[in-house]
Design an enzyme around this catalytic site. Structure first.
Site, PDB file in Angstrom:
ATOM      1  N   LYS A  53       0.897  -1.304  -0.011  1.00  0.00           N
ATOM      2  CA  LYS A  53      -0.047  -0.097  -0.172  1.00  0.00           C
ATOM      3  C   LYS A  53       0.920   1.132  -0.077  1.00  0.00           C
ATOM      4  O   LYS A  53       0.480   2.208  -0.752  1.00  0.00           O
ATOM      5  CB  LYS A  53      -0.971  -0.143   1.158  1.00  0.00           C
ATOM      6  CG  LYS A  53      -1.919  -1.077   1.125  1.00  0.00           C
ATOM      7  CD  LYS A  53      -2.661  -1.171   2.641  1.00  0.00           C
ATOM      8  CE  LYS A  53      -3.849  -2.414   2.243  1.00  0.00           C
ATOM      9  NZ  LYS A  53      -4.345  -2.905   3.375  1.00  0.00           N
ATOM     10  N   GLN A  97      -4.258  -1.358  10.045  1.00  0.00           N
ATOM     11  CA  GLN A  97      -4.156  -2.631   9.282  1.00  0.00           C
ATOM     12  C   GLN A  97      -4.727  -3.715  10.479  1.00  0.00           C
ATOM     13  O   GLN A  97      -4.301  -3.776  11.473  1.00  0.00           O
ATOM     14  CB  GLN A  97      -2.583  -3.077   9.262  1.00  0.00           C
ATOM     15  CG  GLN A  97      -2.490  -4.284   8.374  1.00  0.00           C
ATOM     16  CD  GLN A  97      -2.969  -4.517   6.939  1.00  0.00           C
ATOM     17  OE1 GLN A  97      -3.121  -3.424   6.163  1.00  0.00           O
ATOM     18  NE2 GLN A  97      -3.851  -5.366   6.503  1.00  0.00           N
ATOM     19  N   ASP A 120     -10.870   3.306   4.690  1.00  0.00           N
ATOM     20  CA  ASP A 120     -11.110   1.932   4.711  1.00  0.00           C
ATOM     21  C   ASP A 120     -12.537   1.761   4.456  1.00  0.00           C
ATOM     22  O   ASP A 120     -13.360   0.564   4.343  1.00  0.00           O
ATOM     23  CB  ASP A 120     -10.575   1.036   5.764  1.00  0.00           C
ATOM     24  CG  ASP A 120      -9.229   0.472   5.222  1.00  0.00           C
ATOM     25  OD1 ASP A 120      -9.067   0.053   4.262  1.00  0.00           O
ATOM     26  OD2 ASP A 120      -8.319   0.111   5.999  1.00  0.00           O
TER      27      ASP A 120
END
Ligand code: NAD
Length: 286
Positions: A53, A97, A120
């Protein structure tokens, strides 16, 4: 014989548009979108995801700031870091994460991220916006799946779409997005009585299970569009999707491969959401 949906190419095209927009923001406003990445512990898969990412961010000219915390970090310390990132005007998107160590509540952590920086789309406010058809941030993998369907001009209206998997990050949100686009949606899961039958009815199959080749090729209706989200490491070391690819390819009209299908799209959508967060912060500041 199906046409393979080239997720890498679709993602590359999108990233190139994002790069142009990032350059435009820098030129016009002197700002570059910033992503704050929070990684707890030393799970090798999570480290690899984060590295990919961050690399993608760099490629499109965005900044990414990594916060590596030991697995022993307390929930309170992690929440304090998130609050700091929420206040940081140079950080437009925050990525925590997952998974987190067992002593930390993922619900509390996701709730702590400002919905305006929740690139997200996991915050309950953004989940609620999706449910009610609002404009909030949406999760990256389902958005990527919808882009792949659009890339092959898949007409969803009135079509039978079967989603296998009901997770909060893939199955449920993609089912809502398909519904929003007027598909007739069936959500299957581990207790579904007759998966073969449900799949056999589907014009669009989205498999998000996490079990290699669970969806047999001969279940696929002739001409169906198949999106395989699963990422499964085989004993040989190779990656496999959730769909029996070679056999499904014989029946489908379009099919996404693993790797090279949904995976690259997830990263491209993360960049898309981070750019959007940066643009919206400019608008708020007037
Ligand atoms: P999850 O474990 O949270 O959910 C799996 C779902 O599959 C569950 O809802 C469960 O009910 C269903 N399921 C399990 N066994 C089943 C069975 N026998 N029949 C029918 N349904 C069954 O997983 P997730 O986070 O939604 O991820 C699913 C897969 O997608 C995983 O392989 C994951 O690695 C992959 N994934 C890929 C990306 C990407 O960017 N490529 C992103 C997210 C997830």
């Amino acid at each position: 014989m199906a046409t393979i949906i080239d997720g890498k190419a679709v993602a590359r095209a999108l990233q190139s548009e994002i790069k142009d927009e990032v350059e435009g923001l820098k030129r016009r406003w002197g700002m570059s979108p910033g992503l704050g990445v929070v990684l707890v512990g030393d799970d090798p898969a999570s480290h690899l995801y984060v590295k990919n990412k961050e690399k993608a961010c760099k490629e499109v000219g965005m900044r990414s700031e990594e916060h590596l915390l030991p697995a022993s970090v307390s929930e309170r310390e992690l929440l304090a870091l998130i609050q700091k990132l929420n206040r940081d005007r140079d950080i437009h998107g925050i990525l925590v994460q997952l998974p987190l160590p067992a002593h930390i509540s993922p619900e509390k952590v996701l709730l702590a991220v400002s919905p305006q920086k929740d690139i997200d789309g996991f915050h309950p406010v953004n989940q609620g916006m999706l449910l009610s058809g609002g404009e909030g941030f949406r999760p990256c993998t389902p958005m990527g799946i919808m882009k792949l369907l659009d890339s092959v001009e898949c007409d969803l209206k009135g079509k039978n779409a079967t989603v296998i998997g009901r997770s909060n990050i893939v199955g449920k949100p993609v089912a809502l997005m398909l519904l929003e686009r007027h598909a007739t949606v069936t959500i299957c899961h581990s207790r579904t009585a007759n998966l073969k039958e449900e799949v056999g009815r589907a014009d669009i199959v989205v498999a998000a299970i996490g079990k290699a080749a669970l969806v047999r090729g001969d279940w696929i209706k002739s001409g169906a569009v198949v999106i395989d989200v699963g990422v499964n490491r085989l004993p040989t070391g190779k990656l496999s999707g959730d769909v029996e690819f070679e056999a499904a390819k014989e029946r489908a009209s379009y099919i996404s491969p693993v790797p090279g299908g949904v995976g690259p799209m997830t990263i491209a959508m993360l960049l898309f959401n981070t750019l959007r967060a940066a643009k919206e912060s400019l608008q708020r500041e007037g």
